[in-house]
Design an enzyme around this catalytic site. Structure first.
Site, PDB file in Angstrom:
ATOM      1  CB  THR A 259      -9.444   3.870 -15.603  1.00 11.70           C
ATOM      2  OG1 THR A 259      -9.313   3.507 -14.228  1.00 11.70           O
ATOM      3  CG2 THR A 259     -10.542   4.904 -15.743  1.00 11.70           C
ATOM      4  NE  ARG A 260      -4.322   5.673 -19.481  1.00  8.16           N
ATOM      5  CZ  ARG A 260      -4.184   6.924 -19.896  1.00  8.16           C
ATOM      6  NH1 ARG A 260      -4.618   7.276 -21.076  1.00  8.16           N
ATOM      7  NH2 ARG A 260      -3.614   7.828 -19.123  1.00  8.16           N
ATOM      8  CE  LYS A 261      -6.427  -3.796 -21.115  1.00  7.28           C
ATOM      9  NZ  LYS A 261      -5.709  -3.944 -19.831  1.00  7.28           N
ATOM     10  CG  ASN A 262     -13.114  -0.916 -17.481  1.00  3.95           C
ATOM     11  OD1 ASN A 262     -13.142  -1.209 -16.297  1.00  3.95           O
ATOM     12  ND2 ASN A 262     -12.867  -1.823 -18.404  1.00  3.95           N
TER      13      ASN A 262
ATOM     14  CB  CYS B   2     -13.537   8.771 -10.363  1.00  2.00           C
ATOM     15  SG  CYS B   2     -13.101   8.931 -12.097  1.00  2.00           S
TER      16      CYS B   2
ATOM     17  N   PRO C  97      -4.257   1.689 -16.650  1.00  2.00           N
ATOM     18  CG  PRO C  97      -2.914  -0.202 -16.553  1.00  2.00           C
ATOM     19  CD  PRO C  97      -3.028   1.179 -16.021  1.00  2.00           C
TER      20      PRO C  97
ATOM     21  CB  SER D  83      -5.005  10.361 -11.891  1.00  2.00           C
ATOM     22  OG  SER D  83      -6.013  10.808 -12.784  1.00  2.00           O
ATOM     23  CB  VAL D  84      -6.576   7.699 -16.359  1.00  2.00           C
ATOM     24  CG1 VAL D  84      -7.521   6.681 -16.982  1.00  2.00           C
ATOM     25  CG2 VAL D  84      -7.353   8.938 -15.940  1.00  2.00           C
TER      26      VAL D  84
END
Length: 303
Positions: A166-169, A130, A164, A161-162
């Site tokens: 996206t958080r791992k990445n 994004c 799980p 908006s983030v």
């Protein structure tokens, strides 16, 4: 009008927002949503919209691909599983639009390089991130005027908006975005920073783009190029807006952007979802138009 049938993998924030956009498409028809948790909100929502679902991952989709005529799959899962998903679906002749930072295929940022992908018959294109979709057009707007020695982007998104995945990445996010700032944006060296802001109420996606030009910046031409590029992005993300800039300080050019979403799934503060899903839908539509016109036939890829 004939539509190209699509599957979505990953019923999280991105997959659910993308589904809403595909439902409005004149050339794409979403028919499958793939997840791993039968109780997930995303799968339930897809079922309510009349979409077929499986909670058995991509393996649950494979037996139905040919019978249901699926030709394009969107992967909104995680960089770790994308390679395996792509291998299985490419082998059945399904083209992958990768919304994870895996970046196995070439980067695609529609206003900058979408047309380049057309004649190349790629079976996997990567939508960067994004943050990349929101900022790389601005780096490219400067680099098409004069060489950019260094491009640095800072993407600030709301915590809500983030998801799980996206958080791992996060590490993959910064690496993939920095790589695309160079490859697509045209900066000799790129750097990407993501800030996840927990403020409540959630704040809108904000992006800061810094470019160091090799020579004194041609202020008028750079400003014109930036405004022209913003109009290109607004064709598919109307909430893409210049907040301030371009600000010139010696050889540094800085642009401050804000991205409001359409509110398809999460409210309008989640412009980071919109800029990603709208870019992915726009990319898939271009390939679908070529398929419908008979100019593009997908071939199975044996890994």
């Amino acid at each position: 009008m004939k539509k190209i049938k699509c599957a979505l993998i990953g019923p999280g924030n991105i997959g659910t927002d993308l589904l809403a956009k595909l439902k409005r498409s004149s050339v794409l028809e979403p028919v499958w949503m793939v997840g791993i948790d039968p109780e997930s909100e995303g799968l339930n929502r897809a079922r309510e919209l009349g979409i077929k679902t499986t909670a058995e991952g991509v393996d649950g989709l494979l037996p139905h691909v040919l019978a249901d005529g699926v030709q394009i799959a969107f992967d909104a899962t995680s960089a770790y599983v994308h390679a395996e998903n792509a291998r299985k679906l490419n082998a059945l002749g399904v083209m992958m639009i990768d919304l994870t930072p895996a970046a196995i295929g070439p980067y695609c940022v529609p206003p900058v390089n979408l047309k380049e992908h057309l004649g190349k018959r790629e079976m996997n294109v990567n939508m960067v991130t994004c943050g990349g979709q929101a900022t790389i057009p601005m780096v490219a707007a400067v680099s098409r005027v004069q060489p950019v020695a260094y491009g640095e982007i800072v993407a600030t998104v709301s915590s809500r908006s983030v998801g799980p995945g996206t958080r791992k990445n996060i590490d993959e996010f910064t690496r993939t975005t920095a790589g695309a700032v160079e490859k697509v944006g045209g900066a000799r060296k790129g750097k990407a920073i993501i800030i996840i802001n927990p403020a409540e109420p959630p704040l809108m996606m904000r992006d800061t783009i810094h470019c160091l030009t090799e020579t004194e910046p041609d202020q008028q031409r750079i400003a014109e190029s930036i405004h022209a590029m913003i109009e290109e992005v607004q064709k598919y993300v109307p909430g893409y807006r210049l907040v301030n800039g371009p600000v010139f300080d010696g050889k540094r050019v800085t642009v401050f952007m804000e991205v409001a979403g359409l509110g398809d799934y999460l409210p309008t503060y989640a412009g980071n979802l919109d800029i990603m899903t709208a870019a992915a839908a726009r990319t898939a539509e271009m390939f679908a138009e070529e398929m419908i016109a008979g100019n593009l036939t997908l071939e199975p890829v044996v890994a």
